[in-house]
Design an enzyme around this catalytic site. Structure first.
Site, PDB file in Angstrom:
ATOM      1  N   GLU A  17       0.814  -1.221   0.000  1.00  0.00           N
ATOM      2  CA  GLU A  17       0.000   0.000   0.000  1.00  0.00           C
ATOM      3  C   GLU A  17       0.847   1.270   0.000  1.00  0.00           C
ATOM      4  O   GLU A  17       1.867   1.351   0.679  1.00  0.00           O
ATOM      5  CB  GLU A  17      -0.898  -0.013   1.245  1.00  0.00           C
ATOM      6  CG  GLU A  17      -1.815   1.182   1.330  1.00  0.00           C
ATOM      7  CD  GLU A  17      -3.083   0.881   2.108  1.00  0.00           C
ATOM      8  OE1 GLU A  17      -3.772  -0.102   1.771  1.00  0.00           O
ATOM      9  OE2 GLU A  17      -3.373   1.628   3.040  1.00  0.00           O
ATOM     10  N   THR A  48      -4.060   4.844  -1.383  1.00  0.00           N
ATOM     11  CA  THR A  48      -5.164   5.374  -0.581  1.00  0.00           C
ATOM     12  C   THR A  48      -5.652   6.716  -1.131  1.00  0.00           C
ATOM     13  O   THR A  48      -5.017   7.330  -2.001  1.00  0.00           O
ATOM     14  CB  THR A  48      -4.760   5.546   0.903  1.00  0.00           C
ATOM     15  OG1 THR A  48      -3.750   6.544   0.980  1.00  0.00           O
ATOM     16  CG2 THR A  48      -4.248   4.250   1.489  1.00  0.00           C
ATOM     17  N   HIS A  76      -8.086   3.784  -4.360  1.00  0.00           N
ATOM     18  CA  HIS A  76      -9.160   3.956  -3.382  1.00  0.00           C
ATOM     19  C   HIS A  76     -10.038   5.160  -3.757  1.00  0.00           C
ATOM     20  O   HIS A  76      -9.607   6.051  -4.493  1.00  0.00           O
ATOM     21  CB  HIS A  76      -8.578   4.207  -1.984  1.00  0.00           C
ATOM     22  CG  HIS A  76      -7.815   3.055  -1.407  1.00  0.00           C
ATOM     23  ND1 HIS A  76      -7.619   2.910  -0.054  1.00  0.00           N
ATOM     24  CD2 HIS A  76      -7.201   1.996  -1.983  1.00  0.00           C
ATOM     25  CE1 HIS A  76      -6.911   1.806   0.170  1.00  0.00           C
ATOM     26  NE2 HIS A  76      -6.639   1.237  -0.977  1.00  0.00           N
ATOM     27  N   LYS A 162     -23.044  -5.403   1.354  1.00  0.00           N
ATOM     28  CA  LYS A 162     -21.903  -4.929   0.533  1.00  0.00           C
ATOM     29  C   LYS A 162     -21.531  -5.993  -0.508  1.00  0.00           C
ATOM     30  O   LYS A 162     -21.310  -5.681  -1.679  1.00  0.00           O
ATOM     31  CB  LYS A 162     -20.703  -4.622   1.436  1.00  0.00           C
ATOM     32  CG  LYS A 162     -19.735  -3.622   0.824  1.00  0.00           C
ATOM     33  CD  LYS A 162     -18.493  -3.413   1.669  1.00  0.00           C
ATOM     34  CE  LYS A 162     -18.682  -2.471   2.811  1.00  0.00           C
ATOM     35  NZ  LYS A 162     -17.386  -1.981   3.349  1.00  0.00           N
ATOM     36  N   GLN A 173      -9.418  -4.396   7.871  1.00  0.00           N
ATOM     37  CA  GLN A 173      -8.698  -3.462   8.730  1.00  0.00           C
ATOM     38  C   GLN A 173      -7.526  -4.237   9.346  1.00  0.00           C
ATOM     39  O   GLN A 173      -7.595  -5.463   9.463  1.00  0.00           O
ATOM     40  CB  GLN A 173      -9.672  -2.987   9.828  1.00  0.00           C
ATOM     41  CG  GLN A 173      -9.084  -2.079  10.876  1.00  0.00           C
ATOM     42  CD  GLN A 173      -8.620  -0.764  10.287  1.00  0.00           C
ATOM     43  OE1 GLN A 173      -7.558  -0.740   9.647  1.00  0.00           O
ATOM     44  NE2 GLN A 173      -9.365   0.292  10.486  1.00  0.00           N
ATOM     45  N   GLN A 209       4.220   4.875  15.756  1.00  0.00           N
ATOM     46  CA  GLN A 209       3.205   4.182  14.960  1.00  0.00           C
ATOM     47  C   GLN A 209       2.189   3.459  15.856  1.00  0.00           C
ATOM     48  O   GLN A 209       1.032   3.356  15.483  1.00  0.00           O
ATOM     49  CB  GLN A 209       3.933   3.124  14.146  1.00  0.00           C
ATOM     50  CG  GLN A 209       3.680   3.189  12.666  1.00  0.00           C
ATOM     51  CD  GLN A 209       4.333   1.982  12.026  1.00  0.00           C
ATOM     52  OE1 GLN A 209       5.413   1.544  12.433  1.00  0.00           O
ATOM     53  NE2 GLN A 209       3.689   1.436  11.038  1.00  0.00           N
TER      54      GLN A 209
HETATM   55  P1  FAD Z   1     -19.280   1.226   5.159  1.00  0.00           P
HETATM   56  O1  FAD Z   1     -19.152  -0.094   4.550  1.00  0.00           O
HETATM   57  O2  FAD Z   1     -20.232   2.186   4.529  1.00  0.00           O
HETATM   58  O3  FAD Z   1     -19.689   1.005   6.700  1.00  0.00           O
HETATM   59  C1  FAD Z   1     -19.754   2.096   7.615  1.00  0.00           C
HETATM   60  C2  FAD Z   1     -20.685   1.734   8.773  1.00  0.00           C
HETATM   61  O4  FAD Z   1     -22.012   1.630   8.290  1.00  0.00           O
HETATM   62  C3  FAD Z   1     -20.385   0.372   9.423  1.00  0.00           C
HETATM   63  O5  FAD Z   1     -20.701   0.470  10.786  1.00  0.00           O
HETATM   64  C4  FAD Z   1     -21.315  -0.589   8.705  1.00  0.00           C
HETATM   65  O6  FAD Z   1     -21.634  -1.730   9.498  1.00  0.00           O
HETATM   66  C5  FAD Z   1     -22.538   0.313   8.472  1.00  0.00           C
HETATM   67  N1  FAD Z   1     -23.243  -0.043   7.218  1.00  0.00           N
HETATM   68  C6  FAD Z   1     -22.695  -0.253   6.002  1.00  0.00           C
HETATM   69  N2  FAD Z   1     -23.629  -0.510   5.094  1.00  0.00           N
HETATM   70  C7  FAD Z   1     -24.822  -0.453   5.740  1.00  0.00           C
HETATM   71  C8  FAD Z   1     -26.171  -0.611   5.345  1.00  0.00           C
HETATM   72  N3  FAD Z   1     -26.493  -0.883   4.068  1.00  0.00           N
HETATM   73  N4  FAD Z   1     -27.147  -0.469   6.284  1.00  0.00           N
HETATM   74  C9  FAD Z   1     -26.838  -0.175   7.576  1.00  0.00           C
HETATM   75  N5  FAD Z   1     -25.555  -0.020   8.019  1.00  0.00           N
HETATM   76  C10 FAD Z   1     -24.573  -0.146   7.107  1.00  0.00           C
HETATM   77  N6  FAD Z   1     -10.485   5.984   4.446  1.00  0.00           N
HETATM   78  C11 FAD Z   1     -10.133   6.997   3.574  1.00  0.00           C
HETATM   79  O7  FAD Z   1     -10.555   8.158   3.766  1.00  0.00           O
HETATM   80  N7  FAD Z   1      -9.311   6.747   2.494  1.00  0.00           N
HETATM   81  C12 FAD Z   1      -8.830   5.496   2.228  1.00  0.00           C
HETATM   82  O8  FAD Z   1      -8.093   5.308   1.247  1.00  0.00           O
HETATM   83  C13 FAD Z   1      -9.185   4.419   3.110  1.00  0.00           C
HETATM   84  N8  FAD Z   1      -8.753   3.151   2.871  1.00  0.00           N
HETATM   85  C14 FAD Z   1      -9.167   2.124   3.698  1.00  0.00           C
HETATM   86  C15 FAD Z   1      -8.780   0.799   3.394  1.00  0.00           C
HETATM   87  C16 FAD Z   1      -9.174  -0.262   4.215  1.00  0.00           C
HETATM   88  C17 FAD Z   1      -8.779  -1.670   3.855  1.00  0.00           C
HETATM   89  C18 FAD Z   1      -9.955  -0.003   5.390  1.00  0.00           C
HETATM   90  C19 FAD Z   1     -10.339  -1.116   6.309  1.00  0.00           C
HETATM   91  C20 FAD Z   1     -10.339   1.308   5.685  1.00  0.00           C
HETATM   92  C21 FAD Z   1      -9.972   2.381   4.851  1.00  0.00           C
HETATM   93  N9  FAD Z   1     -10.385   3.693   5.093  1.00  0.00           N
HETATM   94  C22 FAD Z   1     -10.022   4.722   4.231  1.00  0.00           C
HETATM   95  C23 FAD Z   1     -11.159   4.020   6.305  1.00  0.00           C
HETATM   96  C24 FAD Z   1     -12.705   3.925   6.071  1.00  0.00           C
HETATM   97  O9  FAD Z   1     -13.119   4.971   5.229  1.00  0.00           O
HETATM   98  C25 FAD Z   1     -13.381   4.033   7.444  1.00  0.00           C
HETATM   99  O10 FAD Z   1     -13.055   2.913   8.214  1.00  0.00           O
HETATM  100  C26 FAD Z   1     -14.889   4.290   7.462  1.00  0.00           C
HETATM  101  O11 FAD Z   1     -15.267   4.560   8.814  1.00  0.00           O
HETATM  102  C27 FAD Z   1     -15.761   3.129   7.015  1.00  0.00           C
HETATM  103  O12 FAD Z   1     -15.623   2.858   5.687  1.00  0.00           O
HETATM  104  P2  FAD Z   1     -16.378   1.569   5.024  1.00  0.00           P
HETATM  105  O13 FAD Z   1     -16.099   1.642   3.592  1.00  0.00           O
HETATM  106  O14 FAD Z   1     -16.041   0.351   5.758  1.00  0.00           O
HETATM  107  O15 FAD Z   1     -17.909   1.995   5.328  1.00  0.00           O
END
Ligand code: FAD
Length: 285
Positions: A17, A48, A76, A162, A173, A209
């Site tokens: 990454e 990212t 991303h 999803k 994560q 870190q």
């Molecule tokens: P979602 O999948 O939308 O989930 C968010 C919350 O909503 C969760 O609690 C989930 O259970 C709930 N939820 C989801 N779908 C529904 C539904 N249909 N109905 C009801 N509840 C629902 N952030 C950045 O800004 N830039 C990056 O490049 C970045 N890269 C990342 C890469 C990885 C591998 C990971 C794990 C995280 C990354 N993040 C990044 C952080 C991420 O944006 C945050 O963790 C954010 O809080 C959640 O993103 P998500 O896509 O998992 O959200």
């Protein structure tokens, strides 16, 4: 090449990454880091997306740099910085650069900026990308449960939605206790979610870190990890070596238990990525 194809064809995959520089900074050094990372021949490199989309162009350009060096890129993108127009523009740019893979995330609410409210959840963004072209799209998942979820069951249900939106793979994560990952995978499979899951491993090689990691991810640090950190935190070189060994051991245990797709959060450190990849070169070949 699409990551879904790589995951289907290769038994063991290891990816790295990169993150783009701050808005307004030169891209040159990041390009060099991308080239050095690509030299390690990971199966793909993810790039990212800055909070609030401030560096969207950089994400696409670094992803292109990876592709130019022959390594498939994963760009991303977040909901909080996307609307219909910006999404169409970003996808056009990725097409122009020959990038076929996106990781669609919700993102976290940017401080001091209004989030865009067109795509509420990552699954909405995944469906919108899938409707616009032939991209391979991944999403995030959380072995220790997303902090905003009301319960583990609710979080798994969100992952089922999803997966149903067209998500081709999940990346986790970071986690430091493999047992948590094995338990999470078993819950996913019981819920009928069979989407490939890539295990996200963060090599912790400095004391600074550790504080950042816990603050950002809220992850559990097992006793083994804390003892390692306590013992070596006073010596930067020893801490780096111990962190690399810890991540290596975690990866070997995952692969030994059939978790064959590993994403190393290399955080712009090709030196660290290189040492870990060297440690598993015979396992990966
Ligand atoms: P979602 O999948 O939308 O989930 C968010 C919350 O909503 C969760 O609690 C989930 O259970 C709930 N939820 C989801 N779908 C529904 C539904 N249909 N109905 C009801 N509840 C629902 N952030 C950045 O800004 N830039 C990056 O490049 C970045 N890269 C990342 C890469 C990885 C591998 C990971 C794990 C995280 C990354 N993040 C990044 C952080 C991420 O944006 C945050 O963790 C954010 O809080 C959640 O993103 P998500 O896509 O998992 O959200």
């Amino acid at each position: 090449m699409k990551i879904s194809k790589i995951l289907a064809e290769k038994e063991i995959t290891v990816s790295c990454e990169l993150f783009p520089p701050k808005e307004g900074s030169a891209l040159e050094q990041s390009r060099e880091i991308a080239a050095a990372t690509a030299k390690l021949r990971p199966d793909f490199i993810s790039v990212t997306y800055g909070a609030a989309g401030s560096t969207a162009g950089y994400t696409a350009e670094l992803a292109e740099e990876s592709e130019r060096h022959g390594v498939p890129a994963l760009a991303h993108l977040t909901c909080v910085s996307s609307d219909e127009d910006s999404l169409n523009g970003y996808l056009s740019l990725l097409r122009k650069y020959g990038i076929e893979n996106l990781l669609a995330l919700r993102g976290d609410m940017p401080q001091g900026r209004e989030p865009k409210r067109v795509f509420r959840y990552a699954s909405d963004l995944i469906a919108a990308i899938k409707a616009r072209g032939d991209f391979c799209v991944g999403g995030a998942c959380y072995p220790e449960c997303h902090p905003e979820s009301a319960s583990v069951a609710a979080d798994i249900e969100a992952l089922r939605i999803k997966a149903g939106s067209g998500c081709d793979f999940f990346t986790t994560q970071m986690f430091f206790d493999n047992e948590i990952m094995y338990s999470f995978l078993s819950k996913l499979r019981k819920a009928g979610i069979n989407t490939p899951v890539i295990a996200g491993i963060m090599p912790i090689t400095s004391v600074k870190q550790i504080e950042r990691t816990v603050k950002l991810s809220g992850t559990v640090l097992p006793r083994r990890f804390l003892e390692m950190a306590n013992r070596f935190c006073g010596d930067a070189a020893a801490m780096k070596q111990a962190g690399i060994a810890f991540a290596t051991e975690q990866i070997i245990d995952l692969i030994a238990n059939g978790v064959n797709n590993i994403h190393i959060y290399t955080m712009n450190r090709p030196d660290i990525a290189g040492e870990i990849m060297g440690n598993i070169s015979e396992i990966r070949k």
